[in-house]
Design a protein around this motif. Structure first.
Motif, PDB file in Angstrom:
ATOM      1  N   GLY A 167       1.256   9.803  -0.018  1.00  0.00           N
ATOM      2  CA  GLY A 167       0.171  10.710   0.335  1.00  0.00           C
ATOM      3  C   GLY A 167      -1.055  10.448  -0.522  1.00  0.00           C
ATOM      4  N   ALA A 168      -2.134  10.155   0.127  1.00  0.00           N
ATOM      5  CA  ALA A 168      -3.379   9.895  -0.589  1.00  0.00           C
ATOM      6  C   ALA A 168      -4.028  11.214  -0.968  1.00  0.00           C
ATOM      7  CB  ALA A 168      -4.317   9.074   0.304  1.00  0.00           C
ATOM      8  N   PRO A 169      -4.822  11.232  -2.040  1.00  0.00           N
ATOM      9  CA  PRO A 169      -5.466  12.488  -2.468  1.00  0.00           C
ATOM     10  C   PRO A 169      -6.308  13.133  -1.354  1.00  0.00           C
ATOM     11  CG  PRO A 169      -5.799  10.766  -4.095  1.00  0.00           C
ATOM     12  CD  PRO A 169      -5.133  10.136  -2.920  1.00  0.00           C
ATOM     13  N   HIS A 170      -6.958  12.304  -0.533  1.00  0.00           N
ATOM     14  CA  HIS A 170      -7.790  12.866   0.517  1.00  0.00           C
ATOM     15  C   HIS A 170      -6.947  13.497   1.629  1.00  0.00           C
ATOM     16  CE1 HIS A 170      -6.858   8.805   1.942  1.00  0.00           C
ATOM     17  NE2 HIS A 170      -6.971   9.290   3.152  1.00  0.00           N
ATOM     18  N   ALA A 171      -5.652  13.211   1.650  1.00  0.00           N
ATOM     19  CA  ALA A 171      -4.792  13.767   2.691  1.00  0.00           C
ATOM     20  C   ALA A 171      -4.097  15.058   2.228  1.00  0.00           C
ATOM     21  CB  ALA A 171      -3.736  12.735   3.086  1.00  0.00           C
TER      22      ALA A 171
ATOM     23  N   ARG B 294       0.874  -1.176   0.000  1.00  0.00           N
ATOM     24  CA  ARG B 294       0.000   0.000   0.000  1.00  0.00           C
ATOM     25  C   ARG B 294       0.901   1.213   0.000  1.00  0.00           C
ATOM     26  NH1 ARG B 294      -5.728  -0.745   2.050  1.00  0.00           N
ATOM     27  NH2 ARG B 294      -5.576   1.458   1.605  1.00  0.00           N
ATOM     28  N   LEU B 295       0.768   2.030  -0.997  1.00  0.00           N
ATOM     29  CA  LEU B 295       1.647   3.178  -1.153  1.00  0.00           C
ATOM     30  C   LEU B 295       1.051   4.481  -0.632  1.00  0.00           C
ATOM     31  CD1 LEU B 295       3.041   2.501  -4.724  1.00  0.00           C
ATOM     32  CD2 LEU B 295       4.140   2.067  -2.531  1.00  0.00           C
ATOM     33  N   GLU B 296      -0.213   4.456  -0.253  1.00  0.00           N
ATOM     34  CA  GLU B 296      -0.860   5.702   0.144  1.00  0.00           C
ATOM     35  C   GLU B 296      -0.096   6.434   1.239  1.00  0.00           C
ATOM     36  OE1 GLU B 296      -2.418   2.790  -0.040  1.00  0.00           O
ATOM     37  OE2 GLU B 296      -4.132   3.008  -1.375  1.00  0.00           O
TER      38      GLU B 296
END
Length: 127
Positions: A114-118, A108-110
């Protein structure tokens, strides 16, 4: 295994022209032998999707040295049928792959990227 030259001779018998008219297409189908030099190389291009890929690469038709135009798809279908006896789908090949544990592992790379929602909210303008 047939060589692209022999597939090309077969094409000449079928539609006329010269070996050189067909050799690029037949060579493309067998270029995956550079990866694995046994029958498994066929899983990459010897299927219905591969025939349509060849059409995308070489165009819908080829013009023979005689001036005759023939569908590229005919050449691809001939190649696959001569090698396999029929035209499988890509799914037919995939069903024959024995899944190994490493094939399903994914990180999982989020958290790392960095995930878009973050993402920080856009800055507001000051009037």
């Amino acid at each position: 295994m047939a060589h692209p030259y022999h597939h090309s001779l077969s094409s000449v018998r079928k539609w006329g022209g010269a070996v050189e008219d067909y050799l690029p297409i037949h060579s493309w189908f067998d270029a995956s032998k550079a990866i694995t030099a046994d029958f498994r190389h066929r899983a990459l291009r010897h299927h219905a999707e591969g025939i349509f890929m060849a059409e995308t690469i070489f165009g819908s038709t080829i013009t023979l040295s005689t001036g005759r135009m023939i569908p590229t798809r005919w050449v691809g279908e001939q190649h696959v049928i001569e090698d396999l006896g029929f035209i499988p789908s890509f799914a037919d090949w995939v069903r024959c792959i024995r899944p190994e544990p490493w094939m399903g592992r994914a990180r999982r790379l989020e958290g790392e990227v960095g995930a878009p929602h973050a993402a920080a909210p856009p800055a507001t303008e000051v009037a």
